[in-house]
Design a protein around this motif. Structure first.
Motif, PDB file in Angstrom:
ATOM      1  N   PRO A 138       0.803  -1.234   0.000  1.00  0.00           N
ATOM      2  CA  PRO A 138       0.000   0.000   0.000  1.00  0.00           C
ATOM      3  C   PRO A 138       0.829   1.273   0.000  1.00  0.00           C
ATOM      4  O   PRO A 138       0.460   2.253  -0.652  1.00  0.00           O
ATOM      5  N   VAL A 139       1.959   1.289   0.721  1.00  0.00           N
ATOM      6  CA  VAL A 139       2.803   2.489   0.735  1.00  0.00           C
ATOM      7  C   VAL A 139       3.430   2.703  -0.638  1.00  0.00           C
ATOM      8  O   VAL A 139       3.483   3.831  -1.148  1.00  0.00           O
ATOM      9  N   PHE A 140       3.897   1.628  -1.260  1.00  0.00           N
ATOM     10  CA  PHE A 140       4.446   1.733  -2.609  1.00  0.00           C
ATOM     11  C   PHE A 140       3.371   2.217  -3.579  1.00  0.00           C
ATOM     12  O   PHE A 140       3.644   3.058  -4.457  1.00  0.00           O
ATOM     13  N   THR A 141       2.157   1.733  -3.416  1.00  0.00           N
ATOM     14  CA  THR A 141       1.049   2.161  -4.272  1.00  0.00           C
ATOM     15  C   THR A 141       0.775   3.650  -4.107  1.00  0.00           C
ATOM     16  O   THR A 141       0.565   4.376  -5.097  1.00  0.00           O
ATOM     17  N   LEU A 142       0.773   4.122  -2.875  1.00  0.00           N
ATOM     18  CA  LEU A 142       0.575   5.552  -2.633  1.00  0.00           C
ATOM     19  C   LEU A 142       1.706   6.375  -3.243  1.00  0.00           C
ATOM     20  O   LEU A 142       1.489   7.500  -3.713  1.00  0.00           O
ATOM     21  N   GLY A 143       2.916   5.812  -3.237  1.00  0.00           N
ATOM     22  CA  GLY A 143       4.031   6.489  -3.873  1.00  0.00           C
ATOM     23  C   GLY A 143       3.830   6.625  -5.375  1.00  0.00           C
ATOM     24  O   GLY A 143       4.076   7.688  -5.959  1.00  0.00           O
ATOM     25  N   ILE A 144       3.358   5.567  -6.022  1.00  0.00           N
ATOM     26  CA  ILE A 144       3.081   5.609  -7.453  1.00  0.00           C
ATOM     27  C   ILE A 144       1.988   6.638  -7.753  1.00  0.00           C
ATOM     28  O   ILE A 144       2.090   7.436  -8.698  1.00  0.00           O
ATOM     29  N   ALA A 145       0.931   6.629  -6.945  1.00  0.00           N
ATOM     30  CA  ALA A 145      -0.152   7.596  -7.137  1.00  0.00           C
ATOM     31  C   ALA A 145       0.354   9.030  -6.946  1.00  0.00           C
ATOM     32  O   ALA A 145      -0.046   9.945  -7.684  1.00  0.00           O
ATOM     33  N   TYR A 151      -7.584   2.369  -5.402  1.00  0.00           N
ATOM     34  CA  TYR A 151      -8.862   1.690  -5.136  1.00  0.00           C
ATOM     35  C   TYR A 151      -8.666   0.189  -4.907  1.00  0.00           C
ATOM     36  O   TYR A 151      -9.308  -0.399  -4.033  1.00  0.00           O
ATOM     37  N   THR A 152      -7.763  -0.413  -5.675  1.00  0.00           N
ATOM     38  CA  THR A 152      -7.617  -1.873  -5.614  1.00  0.00           C
ATOM     39  C   THR A 152      -6.536  -2.350  -4.657  1.00  0.00           C
ATOM     40  O   THR A 152      -6.590  -3.495  -4.188  1.00  0.00           O
ATOM     41  N   GLN A 153      -5.548  -1.497  -4.331  1.00  0.00           N
ATOM     42  CA  GLN A 153      -4.382  -1.975  -3.591  1.00  0.00           C
ATOM     43  C   GLN A 153      -4.226  -1.375  -2.188  1.00  0.00           C
ATOM     44  O   GLN A 153      -3.375  -1.830  -1.430  1.00  0.00           O
TER      45      GLN A 153
END
Length: 420
Positions: free
Chosen positions: A228-235, A398-400
């Motif tokens: 989730p933290v990596f996902t927030l970084g991508i976003a 939304y998904t991760q």
């Protein structure tokens, strides 16, 4: 003592970031003028003046972004935040003074690199410290306060810088200072003021301990999917690219809308104004109602407001969509940092939060480069690209990413931030 529920140490840290933000944003306006003035000489290695200006301006973002995971990790390992913030502010003060002696392009690039490394010591450690000083029920609001002060400094700097350069030369105690010299001294003074504020008013939490175990950044979650933290970084990366497209395209925007540079400046500022007014209330609302709804709502709003900048043909409409884009950014900034902070455990705030700060800084550096390349394919193309990235970020979050604020989480007014 707290003010409006915000720990005074967080307020001091926010004001320190506002002060150094003024100095840093000074240079965005001043350095292109400084290079174009003919003061800087030396080998250009076949590069045009505009290319050199682009390299000089973007270098800080790249150096700072790629250095932040290392500085965040070191602060976690040592269990200290304040010394690294002070080291960065001290380096920033020195770098701003060294511009006075940068007479060649290479020396200017070296000073910018030093500035980037200094900023890398400030950003992840200060955000981590805010995360640790704030309670779980006030994290979003405190992140909003921190970001608001930083944005005020960043927004005020360019306005003051232009006036300071144009009003020179100055006479101070019998010493004559040119407009550029005065600007570099003011930028250094702003960083020094930040250093003093942190020195006297900010302290590491007594309970902060050295992080143990593996501090590497996870790409994938244990149960499958993305971390989730990596996902927030991508976003955050996608969002930053989208909001940084506008600044590079001033000549094209002004020609398309048949407007002057004053209009463009107002449109540019509209994004920051929206951020300043909304960061704190959005952050506090995320403490009460959850982080993820605001992040998703911001990304939903970001896509059309970015695309519209490539479509509208009226200056007032451009002002409106820039303000809406600022609202979208405000809905993502503080809640995303707070959500990543909620997931930080065992003293690894510096490492986890550096993923977001690095991604955002990298996006701000990549956005202008993307715009300069894509606009040759059509005016709307860079903005369509930014909108598509926002939608990709929306799907990923939304998904991760799962919500971290449960029904049992304390409301913001039921638990105040830690006190001195």
């Amino acid at each position: 003592m707290a003010l409006f529920g915000t720990d005074r140490r967080i307020l001091a840290l926010a004001m320190a970031r506002m002060a150094d933000g003024v100095g840093n944003s000074f240079l965005i306006i001043v350095l292109p003028l400084y290079i174009a003035s003919g003061i800087v000489e030396g080998r250009t290695f076949g590069l045009t003046e505009s290319m050199i200006i682009g390299i000089v301006l973007s270098l800080v973002g790249f150096v700072s972004s790629f250095s932040q995971p290392f500085t965040g990790r070191v602060s976690d390992r040592t269990g200290r935040r304040k010394p690294y913030i002070l080291f960065g502010l001290g380096g920033l003060t020195a770098a701003n003074l060294l511009y006075l002696f940068a007479g060649s392009y290479l020396s200017l690039i070296a000073v910018r690199a030093l500035q980037g490394v200094s900023i890398a010591f400030i950003i992840p450690t200060s955000v981590a410290l805010v995360n640790e000083l704030a309670g779980a029920g006030t994290r979003g609001g405190n992140m909003g306060v921190y970001n608001t002060f930083r944005l005020i400094g960043f927004g005020a700097g360019p306005i003051a810088a232009g006036a300071l350069v144009n009003a020179g030369p100055y006479s101070l105690l019998g010493i004559s200072l040119g407009g550029f010299e005065a600007t570099f001294y003011v930028a250094a003074g702003a960083a020094a003021l930040g250093f003093a504020l942190v020195s006297y008013l900010v302290h590491d939490p007594a309970e902060l301990s050295k992080a143990g175990g593996d501090l590497s950044v996870d790409v994938f979650a244990d149960g499958g999917g993305l971390d989730p933290v990596f996902t927030l970084g991508i976003a955050s990366l996608f969002m930053a690219i989208g909001i940084a497209l506008f600044a590079t395209l001033q000549p094209e925007v002004n020609a398309r809308l048949d407007q002057n540079s004053t209009w463009f400046g107002v449109q540019f500022a509209a994004f920051i104004i929206a951020q300043v007014f909304l960061q704190v209330p959005v952050g506090r609302a995320s403490d009460r109602w959850g982080r993820k709804p605001f992040i998703l709502g911001g990304l939903v709003l970001l896509a059309p407001s970015t695309l519209a900048q490539g479509i509208v043909l009226d200056s007032w409409l451009m002002l409106a969509v820039r303000f809406v884009q600022g609202i979208a950014g405000a809905m993502v900034f503080a809640p995303a940092l707070a959500l990543a902070g909620d997931l930080a455990t065992g003293g690894d705030s510096g490492t986890k939060l550096s993923v977001l700060t690095m991604a955002f800084g990298l996006g701000v550096a990549l956005g202008p480069l993307s715009a300069g390349f894509l606009v040759s394919l059509g005016f709307v193309v860079p903005f369509a690209f930014g909108a598509a990235l926002a939608l990709c970020g929306l799907v990923l979050v939304y998904t991760q990413v799962e919500e971290t604020v449960g029904e049992e989480a304390p409301a913001p007014d039921s638990k105040s931030a830690p006190q001195d």
